[in-house]
Motif scaffolding. Structure first.
Motif, short mmCIF file in Angstrom:
data_model
loop_
_atom_site.label_atom_id
_atom_site.label_comp_id
_atom_site.label_asym_id
_atom_site.label_seq_id
_atom_site.Cartn_x
_atom_site.Cartn_y
_atom_site.Cartn_z
N ARG A 41 0.87 -1.41 0.00
CA ARG A 41 0.03 0.09 0.35
C ARG A 41 0.87 1.02 -0.01
N LEU A 42 2.01 1.15 0.36
CA LEU A 42 2.68 2.30 0.48
C LEU A 42 3.49 2.57 -0.51
N ALA A 43 3.32 1.67 -1.24
CA ALA A 43 4.17 1.87 -2.63
C ALA A 43 3.34 2.59 -3.57
N VAL A 44 1.30 2.04 -3.75
CA VAL A 44 0.43 2.96 -3.99
C VAL A 44 0.58 3.85 -4.20
N VAL A 45 1.13 4.95 -2.47
CA VAL A 45 0.74 6.25 -1.76
C VAL A 45 1.95 6.24 -2.42
N SER A 46 2.85 5.85 -2.72
CA SER A 46 4.71 6.92 -3.42
C SER A 46 4.49 6.90 -4.73
N HIS A 47 3.73 6.10 -5.29
CA HIS A 47 3.43 5.67 -6.67
C HIS A 47 2.32 6.95 -7.05
N ALA A 48 1.45 7.32 -6.60
CA ALA A 48 0.28 8.37 -6.52
C ALA A 48 1.14 9.87 -6.71
N LEU A 49 1.59 9.85 -5.36
CA LEU A 49 2.45 11.43 -5.75
C LEU A 49 3.77 11.49 -6.47
N ASP A 50 4.25 10.50 -6.77
CA ASP A 50 5.01 10.37 -7.92
C ASP A 50 4.73 11.50 -9.51
N ARG A 51 3.64 10.34 -9.91
CA ARG A 51 2.49 10.89 -10.19
C ARG A 51 2.06 12.26 -10.43
N ALA A 52 1.60 12.29 -9.23
CA ALA A 52 1.11 14.41 -8.93
C ALA A 52 2.22 15.12 -9.45
N GLY A 53 3.30 14.66 -8.71
CA GLY A 53 4.73 15.52 -8.48
C GLY A 53 4.91 15.10 -10.37
N PHE A 54 4.59 14.75 -10.88
CA PHE A 54 5.08 14.55 -12.63
C PHE A 54 4.46 15.66 -13.34
N LYS A 55 2.82 15.09 -13.44
CA LYS A 55 2.47 15.75 -13.64
C LYS A 55 2.44 17.43 -13.15
N THR A 56 2.71 17.50 -12.49
CA THR A 56 3.17 19.10 -11.96
C THR A 56 4.03 20.16 -12.69
N VAL A 57 5.45 19.23 -12.40
CA VAL A 57 6.04 20.05 -12.95
C VAL A 57 6.33 19.21 -14.89
N ALA A 58 5.52 19.15 -15.66
CA ALA A 58 5.60 18.37 -17.48
C ALA A 58 4.78 20.07 -17.33
N ASP A 59 3.73 20.02 -16.75
CA ASP A 59 2.76 21.08 -17.02
C ASP A 59 3.35 22.17 -16.82
N GLY A 60 5.01 23.37 -15.42
CA GLY A 60 5.45 23.85 -15.56
C GLY A 60 6.56 23.92 -16.38
N ILE A 61 7.22 22.88 -17.11
CA ILE A 61 7.57 23.38 -17.84
C ILE A 61 7.49 23.36 -19.52
N ARG A 62 6.14 22.69 -19.99
CA ARG A 62 5.40 23.34 -21.01
C ARG A 62 4.49 24.60 -20.85
N GLN A 63 4.94 25.12 -19.36
CA GLN A 63 4.08 26.75 -19.75
C GLN A 63 5.37 27.25 -19.76
N CYS A 64 6.41 27.28 -19.37
CA CYS A 64 7.83 27.71 -19.87
C CYS A 64 7.97 28.33 -21.00
N LEU A 65 8.14 26.77 -21.64
CA LEU A 65 8.06 26.87 -22.81
C LEU A 65 7.20 27.42 -23.97
N THR A 66 6.36 27.54 -23.09
CA THR A 66 5.38 28.33 -24.13
C THR A 66 5.51 29.62 -24.00
N GLU A 67 5.53 30.19 -23.07
CA GLU A 67 6.47 31.60 -22.61
C GLU A 67 7.70 32.30 -23.45
#
Length: 89
Positions: A41-67
């Motif tokens: 179950r901890l692995a599931v939590v870790s994966h969910a946090l990693d995905r949320a972090g990745f999504k946020t960073v990926a969107d930030g990078i996309r925004q930086c490139l667009t700007e």
């Protein structure tokens, strides 16, 4: 909803899922459940946090490139965003 709001909404869904999974881990430990089940179950939590972090960073990078394409200087460089994602606090 605009693209920025959509990406935050997706990150929130992932974080709420992780929050629920973490509550389950705590309950499992309090109930002295099998350690293998807790670790799984901890692995599931870790994966969910990693995905949320990745999504946020990926969107930030996309925004930086667009700007940058629009001639604006982004608040953080791609390297800074990558460092935020990959470096533990």
């Amino acid at each position: 909803m605009d693209e920025k709001t959509d990406s935050w909404a997706e990150a929130l869904v992932r974080l709420r899922r992780a929050q629920g999974q973490l509550a389950a881990v705590i309950a499992m430990i309090e109930a002295e459940r099998d350690r293998k089940d807790v670790v799984t179950r901890l692995a599931v939590v870790s994966h969910a946090l990693d995905r949320a972090g990745f999504k946020t960073v990926a969107d930030g990078i996309r925004q930086c490139l667009t700007e940058r394409q629009r001639g604006h200087v982004p608040p953080l460089s791609e390297a800074e965003l990558e460092n935020l994602f990959l470096t533990p606090s």
